[in-house]
Structures are given as structure tokens and as C-alpha cells.
Design a protein around this motif. Structure first.
Motif, PDB file in Angstrom:
ATOM      1  N   LEU A   7       0.860  -1.190   0.000  1.00  0.00           N
ATOM      2  CA  LEU A   7       0.000   0.000   0.000  1.00  0.00           C
ATOM      3  C   LEU A   7       0.889   1.230   0.000  1.00  0.00           C
ATOM      4  O   LEU A   7       1.826   1.314   0.791  1.00  0.00           O
ATOM      5  N   ARG A   8       0.605   2.159  -0.885  1.00  0.00           N
ATOM      6  CA  ARG A   8       1.356   3.405  -0.937  1.00  0.00           C
ATOM      7  C   ARG A   8       0.559   4.482  -0.206  1.00  0.00           C
ATOM      8  O   ARG A   8      -0.657   4.560  -0.349  1.00  0.00           O
ATOM      9  N   PRO A   9       1.220   5.312   0.578  1.00  0.00           N
ATOM     10  CA  PRO A   9       0.485   6.354   1.301  1.00  0.00           C
ATOM     11  C   PRO A   9       0.068   7.487   0.363  1.00  0.00           C
ATOM     12  O   PRO A   9       0.820   7.893  -0.512  1.00  0.00           O
ATOM     13  N   ASP A  59       7.656   6.787   7.769  1.00  0.00           N
ATOM     14  CA  ASP A  59       9.118   6.883   7.799  1.00  0.00           C
ATOM     15  C   ASP A  59       9.669   7.799   6.706  1.00  0.00           C
ATOM     16  O   ASP A  59      10.862   7.799   6.435  1.00  0.00           O
ATOM     17  N   GLY A  60       8.800   8.565   6.090  1.00  0.00           N
ATOM     18  CA  GLY A  60       9.219   9.443   5.006  1.00  0.00           C
ATOM     19  C   GLY A  60       8.933   8.844   3.645  1.00  0.00           C
ATOM     20  O   GLY A  60       8.936   9.549   2.633  1.00  0.00           O
ATOM     21  N   GLU A  61       8.666   7.544   3.626  1.00  0.00           N
ATOM     22  CA  GLU A  61       8.371   6.857   2.368  1.00  0.00           C
ATOM     23  C   GLU A  61       7.176   5.919   2.496  1.00  0.00           C
ATOM     24  O   GLU A  61       6.286   5.915   1.656  1.00  0.00           O
ATOM     25  N   ASN A  62       7.176   5.133   3.541  1.00  0.00           N
ATOM     26  CA  ASN A  62       6.124   4.130   3.745  1.00  0.00           C
ATOM     27  C   ASN A  62       5.412   4.358   5.068  1.00  0.00           C
ATOM     28  O   ASN A  62       5.912   5.052   5.949  1.00  0.00           O
ATOM     29  N   VAL A  63       4.240   3.733   5.198  1.00  0.00           N
ATOM     30  CA  VAL A  63       3.480   3.838   6.439  1.00  0.00           C
ATOM     31  C   VAL A  63       3.276   2.468   7.058  1.00  0.00           C
ATOM     32  O   VAL A  63       3.310   1.448   6.376  1.00  0.00           O
ATOM     33  N   ILE A  82      -0.281  -3.875   8.323  1.00  0.00           N
ATOM     34  CA  ILE A  82       0.347  -3.001   7.335  1.00  0.00           C
ATOM     35  C   ILE A  82       1.633  -2.498   7.981  1.00  0.00           C
ATOM     36  O   ILE A  82       1.607  -1.736   8.947  1.00  0.00           O
ATOM     37  N   ARG A  83       2.752  -2.996   7.469  1.00  0.00           N
ATOM     38  CA  ARG A  83       4.077  -2.684   8.009  1.00  0.00           C
ATOM     39  C   ARG A  83       4.975  -2.187   6.886  1.00  0.00           C
ATOM     40  O   ARG A  83       5.189  -2.904   5.908  1.00  0.00           O
ATOM     41  N   ASP A  84       5.489  -0.985   7.049  1.00  0.00           N
ATOM     42  CA  ASP A  84       6.393  -0.403   6.056  1.00  0.00           C
ATOM     43  C   ASP A  84       5.828  -0.502   4.642  1.00  0.00           C
ATOM     44  O   ASP A  84       6.536  -0.829   3.692  1.00  0.00           O
ATOM     45  N   GLY A  85       4.539  -0.252   4.514  1.00  0.00           N
ATOM     46  CA  GLY A  85       3.887  -0.269   3.210  1.00  0.00           C
ATOM     47  C   GLY A  85       3.568  -1.649   2.672  1.00  0.00           C
ATOM     48  O   GLY A  85       2.975  -1.778   1.602  1.00  0.00           O
TER      49      GLY A  85
END
Length: 140
Positions: A7-9, A59-63, A82-85
Motif C-alpha cells: 500500500l502506498r500512502p 518513515d518518510g516513504e512508507n506507512v 500493514i508494516r512499512d507499506g
């Protein structure tokens, strides 16, 4: 639709009328996230952000969202993290486990009943007595 593995934020004020698969919409002002169920069933999943419900880490890139997403009310009853996208699937829960999970959620979200200000709790009274700071019959 097919199952989602990532998943992309998408940071937005409000969610679009039709959500895109693979997007995790984040509304900071409404403290809410939304996405289409990762199993591919197409149902919308809304996760309110609060200390007692879900927390979001970016984290600036993923959620990441915590705790897991348990879609117990949907026909699919999917369950994932949902971990690090990335979507990490959990094992299926039994009906008893789902009921137990729902009961824990209800207890967690129940409004707290404040203690009467004039009466200390018995544990606190015992602590006061052990320190000789309170004599029964006198106000603490």
C-alpha cells in the motif's frame, strides 16, 4: 480485484469518492485512514487514528498501522498487518477469537468512570496507612 501486497500512502484532506486499490489514504486533519480491503473484495476499510484505536507511523516513504486490521464485519473477514507499506497476512481467527477481540475493543473504548474525588481507592488507602500518612476517620 486482486489481493494487495503493498500500500502506498496518499496524504489527503478527504478521501476520494472511489478509492484506488493499493492506496492507503491518510487524512491527518480528520485523524483517519482509509483503503480498500487488501484481500481484493473491494470493501472500504476505515481506521480511526487515536491512542486507543490505530496509530500511524510514517518513515518518510512508507506507512505502518498498528494494531492489525481485522475486517470481522466484512464477508471476507480478512486479517492483516500493514508494516512499512507491505501487507502481512495474519492467520484466520475463529468465531470465538473474533468475539474475544471485539470484547477487548469494547472495553478499551468504553468511557472511563472517574473515581469520586472525595474517596481514595482502597489500594491508595493501604499505601497511605503503610506510610502512616492516613489515620482512618480523618480525611487524607
Amino acid at each position: 480485484m486482486t489481493a494487495q501486497h503493498t500500500l502506498r500512502p496518499v496524504f489527503t484532506e478527504t478521501f476520494p469518492p472511489t478509492m484506488d486499490a493499493g492506496a492507503l489514504y491518510v487524512s491527518i486533519s480528520y485523524r483517519t485512514c482509509g483503503h480498500l480491503c487488501c484481500c481484493g473484495c473491494g470493501h472500504e476499510v476505515i481506521t480511526p487514528l487515536s491512542p486507543k484505536q490505530w496509530t500511524l507511523t510514517f518513515d518518510g516513504e512508507n506507512v505502518s498501522l498498528a494494531p492489525s486490521i481485522g475486517n470481522w464485519s466484512l464477508p471476507c473477514q480478512s486479517h492483516y498487518w500493514i508494516r512499512d507499506g507491505r501487507v502481512r497476512w495474519s492467520r484466520p481467527y475463529s468465531a470465538a477469537e473474533i468475539d474475544q477481540n471485539r470484547a477487548c475493543d469494547r472495553n478499551l473504548l468504553a468511557p472511563e468512570t472517574p473515581l469520586p474525588a472525595s474517596e481514595p481507592t482502597s489500594k491508595f488507602r493501604r499505601w497511605l496507612r503503610s506510610r502512616r500518612l492516613w489515620i482512618p476517620g480523618r480525611s487524607p
